[in-house]
Scaffold this active site. Structure first.
Site, PDB file in Angstrom:
ATOM      1  N   PRO A   2      13.471  86.473   9.857  1.00  0.00           N
ATOM      2  CA  PRO A   2      12.116  86.246   9.343  1.00  0.00           C
ATOM      3  C   PRO A   2      12.119  86.090   7.827  1.00  0.00           C
ATOM      4  CG  PRO A   2      12.148  88.053  10.917  1.00  0.00           C
ATOM      5  CD  PRO A   2      13.575  87.707  10.648  1.00  0.00           C
ATOM      6  N   GLU A   3      11.288  85.170   7.345  1.00  0.00           N
ATOM      7  CA  GLU A   3      11.202  84.952   5.901  1.00  0.00           C
ATOM      8  C   GLU A   3      10.028  85.757   5.336  1.00  0.00           C
ATOM      9  OE1 GLU A   3      12.220  81.142   4.437  1.00  0.00           O
ATOM     10  OE2 GLU A   3      13.216  80.537   6.283  1.00  0.00           O
ATOM     11  N   LYS A  52      11.868  90.385   2.009  1.00  0.00           N
ATOM     12  CA  LYS A  52      12.036  90.598   3.441  1.00  0.00           C
ATOM     13  C   LYS A  52      12.020  92.084   3.813  1.00  0.00           C
ATOM     14  CE  LYS A  52      14.688  86.314   3.774  1.00  0.00           C
ATOM     15  NZ  LYS A  52      15.914  85.639   4.238  1.00  0.00           N
ATOM     16  N   ARG A 258      25.693  79.681   5.868  1.00  0.00           N
ATOM     17  CA  ARG A 258      24.340  79.381   6.350  1.00  0.00           C
ATOM     18  C   ARG A 258      24.172  77.878   6.477  1.00  0.00           C
ATOM     19  NH1 ARG A 258      20.619  83.483   5.717  1.00  0.00           N
ATOM     20  NH2 ARG A 258      19.387  82.204   7.151  1.00  0.00           N
TER      21      ARG A 258
END
Length: 276
Positions: A2-3, A52, A258
């Site tokens: 989640p951002e 976050k 990533r």
């Protein structure tokens, strides 16, 4: 993962539904049981997010710190309270709703000093009122690291993840490999303001949609299951699909383990050498 908009959305929801009220706190799974007993029945003074990270403040030196990580998720349900299902690390029960936390990377009871230390090591959060973009600029403008690294560095900008990185760089025509020190101040100011707008929109909608009004979302294929958090985007998870601005296939590579997505035409690498 989640951002930042997800954590701020949770903080606002928890502030609205649980803050300034006594909250029943438990750990059906058992892993947070001792700490849950300490805050159980106390008044939740406030909920806040930084990047976050989520913080529940219950009073002096009683802060529940949560990081969802890759798999963490909060469910928030209206009464009546049901029996826990699955591995519920933390359950909060308020007057009208209850929230269950499953699978977080971190769920711990910490002191005010420890919470301050977490805040201190985090970068500027576009969703926080105390954010100072000049401090982020000071780090970026001195760095040889590429923007693809800097935007995801939570010590520089807190809350930006893979989706917002790809979309913000696309919207500003920036090469992901452009060194931070080659970015112009005006470009940074525009990029920061856009991150603020995009993240605020994410909080309002509960999802990420980054297309400008002039770009037709009907040109996009339906989102796959892995991209449900970002239904209408330019580059994220669109590898090989035509850019809706220029038609060039969206490129993909790995960057520091990533996924990185960009349009080679709209975000030309030549811009990097020109600015150097």
């Amino acid at each position: 993962m989640p951002e930042g908009h997800t954590l701020h959305r949770l903080a606002r929801q928890h502030q609205r539904r649980y803050a300034n009220r006594q909250v029943a706190v438990s750990s059906p799974q058992g892993r947070f049981a001792t700490s849950a007993e300490i805050v159980d029945g106390r008044v939740l003074e406030r909920a806040e997010a930084h990047g976050k990270h989520l913080f529940h403040h219950y009073g002096p030196d009683l802060v529940v710190h949560i990081h969802l990580g890759l798999y963490g998720k909060f469910s928030d349900v209206k009464h009546p309270v049901a029996e826990p299902r699955g591995l519920v690390r933390l359950r909060m029960v308020g007057p009208t709703h209850y929230a269950d936390l499953r699978g977080p990377t971190a769920c711990e009871l910490i002191t005010d000093h420890e919470a301050e230390a977490i805040h201190a090591r985090l970068g500027e959060d576009p969703l926080r009122k105390d954010a100072d973009p000049d401090r982020a600029w000071a780090r970026i403008s001195r760095s040889r690291a590429p923007l693809a690294t800097l935007l995801m560095d939570q010590k520089v900008i807190a809350g930006v993840g893979n989706v917002y990185r790809a979309e913000a760089l696309f919207r500003h025509g920036l090469d992901p490999q452009l060194p931070g020190k080659a970015l112009g101040r005006k470009q940074w100011d525009e990029l920061w303001l856009d991150l603020v707008d995009l993240l605020q929109d994410g909080v309002r909608q509960g999802r990420i949609e980054t297309l400008r009004p002039e770009h037709d979302p009907t040109l996009l294929k339906p989102a796959d299951r892995g991209a449900l958090c970002a239904r209408k985007v330019y580059a994220y998870r669109r590898t090989g699909e035509p850019c809706i601005v220029c038609g060039t296939p969206i490129a993909h590579d790995k960057h520091l383990a990533r996924n990185l997505f960009w349009c080679p035409t709209c975000q030309p690498a030549v811009a990097r050498t020109e600015r150097q």
